[in-house]
Design a protein around this motif. Sequence first.
Motif, PDB file in Angstrom:
ATOM      1  N   SER A 425       0.865  -1.186   0.000  1.00 38.92           N
ATOM      2  CA  SER A 425       0.000   0.000   0.000  1.00 38.92           C
ATOM      3  C   SER A 425       0.900   1.234   0.000  1.00 38.92           C
ATOM      4  O   SER A 425       0.976   1.952   0.985  1.00 38.92           O
ATOM      5  N   PRO A 426       1.596   1.501  -1.086  1.00 36.31           N
ATOM      6  CA  PRO A 426       2.590   2.573  -1.084  1.00 36.31           C
ATOM      7  C   PRO A 426       1.952   3.960  -1.091  1.00 36.31           C
ATOM      8  O   PRO A 426       0.752   4.103  -1.382  1.00 36.31           O
ATOM      9  N   PRO A 427       2.720   4.990  -0.777  1.00 35.58           N
ATOM     10  CA  PRO A 427       2.201   6.353  -0.904  1.00 35.58           C
ATOM     11  C   PRO A 427       1.651   6.597  -2.308  1.00 35.58           C
ATOM     12  O   PRO A 427       2.185   6.080  -3.307  1.00 35.58           O
ATOM     13  N   LEU A 428       0.596   7.393  -2.400  1.00 34.54           N
ATOM     14  CA  LEU A 428      -0.056   7.629  -3.689  1.00 34.54           C
ATOM     15  C   LEU A 428       0.807   8.447  -4.644  1.00 34.54           C
ATOM     16  O   LEU A 428       0.523   8.501  -5.844  1.00 34.54           O
ATOM     17  N   VAL A 429       1.867   9.056  -4.133  1.00 40.33           N
ATOM     18  CA  VAL A 429       2.750   9.879  -4.962  1.00 40.33           C
ATOM     19  C   VAL A 429       3.930   9.081  -5.513  1.00 40.33           C
ATOM     20  O   VAL A 429       4.840   9.655  -6.111  1.00 40.33           O
ATOM     21  N   ILE A 430       3.924   7.782  -5.355  1.00 38.22           N
ATOM     22  CA  ILE A 430       5.018   6.938  -5.837  1.00 38.22           C
ATOM     23  C   ILE A 430       5.170   7.091  -7.351  1.00 38.22           C
ATOM     24  O   ILE A 430       4.190   7.244  -8.089  1.00 38.22           O
ATOM     25  N   SER A 431       6.416   7.050  -7.830  1.00 42.98           N
ATOM     26  CA  SER A 431       6.698   7.195  -9.263  1.00 42.98           C
ATOM     27  C   SER A 431       6.734   5.841  -9.948  1.00 42.98           C
ATOM     28  O   SER A 431       6.781   4.790  -9.290  1.00 42.98           O
TER      29      SER A 431
END
Length: 455
Positions: A425-431
């Motif tokens: 569940s990574p941060p939504l800003v992940i590239s």
Amino acid sequence: MSDTYPLPNLAAIDAAHHLHPFSDMKKLNAEGTRIIQRGEGVHIFDSHGKKYLDGFAGLWCVNIGYGRKEIADAVARQINELPYYNTFFGTTSPPTTLLAQKVTSKAGPRFNHIFFTGSGSEANDTWFRMARVYWAAVGKPQKKTVIARRNGYHGSTVAGASLGGMKYMHEQGDLPISGIVHIGQPYWYGEGGDLSPAEFGLKVARELDAKIDELGEENVAAFVAEPVQGAAGVIIPPETYWPEIDRICKARNILLVTDEVICGFGRLGEWFGHQYFGVEPDFAPVAKGLSSGYLPIGGVLVSDRIADVLINEVGDFNHGFTYSGHPVCAAAALENLRILEEEKVVERVRDDIGPYFAKKWGALAEHDFVGEAQSIGLMGGLQLASDKKTRTRFEKPDPIGALVRNHALANGLVLRATGDRMLASPPLVISHEEVDEMARIAKIALNAAWKELRA
């Protein structure tokens, strides 16, 4: 070692004085606590300087990533102007009121009110009481029982843990409390047998109808479920499940509660999980992504159907918390929502990074160790299997997931294990590049664990 807290023996102090949540303290103290010193973007750094890609966004919550100075500045401004005041006795603060307006504006036309809490657990306790108060106010005080799901998670307070269907939590503290019963979960891989996912989704949803018949419709207040089960392993329901649940609740005059504590604020590529699945709940508890975890805050979105009765018929609703609508937490949440909105983070999850994550995460299903790789938005569940052809799971699942998790951690990736399911569940800003890195390290961890098990 931290510049702010330069003590070299923090782990020893922690062992001597700090009781951790959901932890075997004897084991933890023997192994030593990991001290996390700072965060930046999608990464965290421990006290030894080791860098980790946080594939779990803290605890499902750091949606905008670490180190957003805008939130620190908003908090500083508010803390200097008004560090605290309560929302009892006919008072409020500007950020609290504006946050109520902003959150409800994103939740759909049915939701025009929110009751603030300090956490998701408190939010679940709150709607539980509201539901009973509502039914009593409309002349049906016997409608008290709440139906929930096995392996659901709704927090760890007495009511929250009772609503949740985690057996290991019920074993401590004589839970669940009376008035709460559980039905099956839409976990096709583990429990679907020979049924197709669509058939299984309908079958499990209709357990709700059967349970209402058993209890008597006149006695049932509400049904509660997470849009996607989080702590149980990122269990994504078959597409037939939620439409049938929604239909049953409407037909049987049962309040529907979608627990949005994890799924809310963009995690699924919509502002809320109920919007993703197209259902119309009466309550929606929220927390986590409301402030991206920067400060503790939660709440319950309350539909007009309920709010109108609470406002016009109930009088005093004798419930609340010292920190309900805390002005500094509200200021942090307001700035967080501004970032999500202005940077179009939710739309990016839906249209760009979510589909890219699905592709990379889904490719892990090719591994001999993996029976299923599911994702939705920026949530992923990886089912480990001893025999993927027959969907055979491990006899003792807990050590299997822990083994993969530990290999991932050693290689600089934070994942969570629930038995033999791996959770992301990574941060939504992940590239895109950081998703590639997640997938690369996850594969390394799978390879290492598979080799160790086969040795």
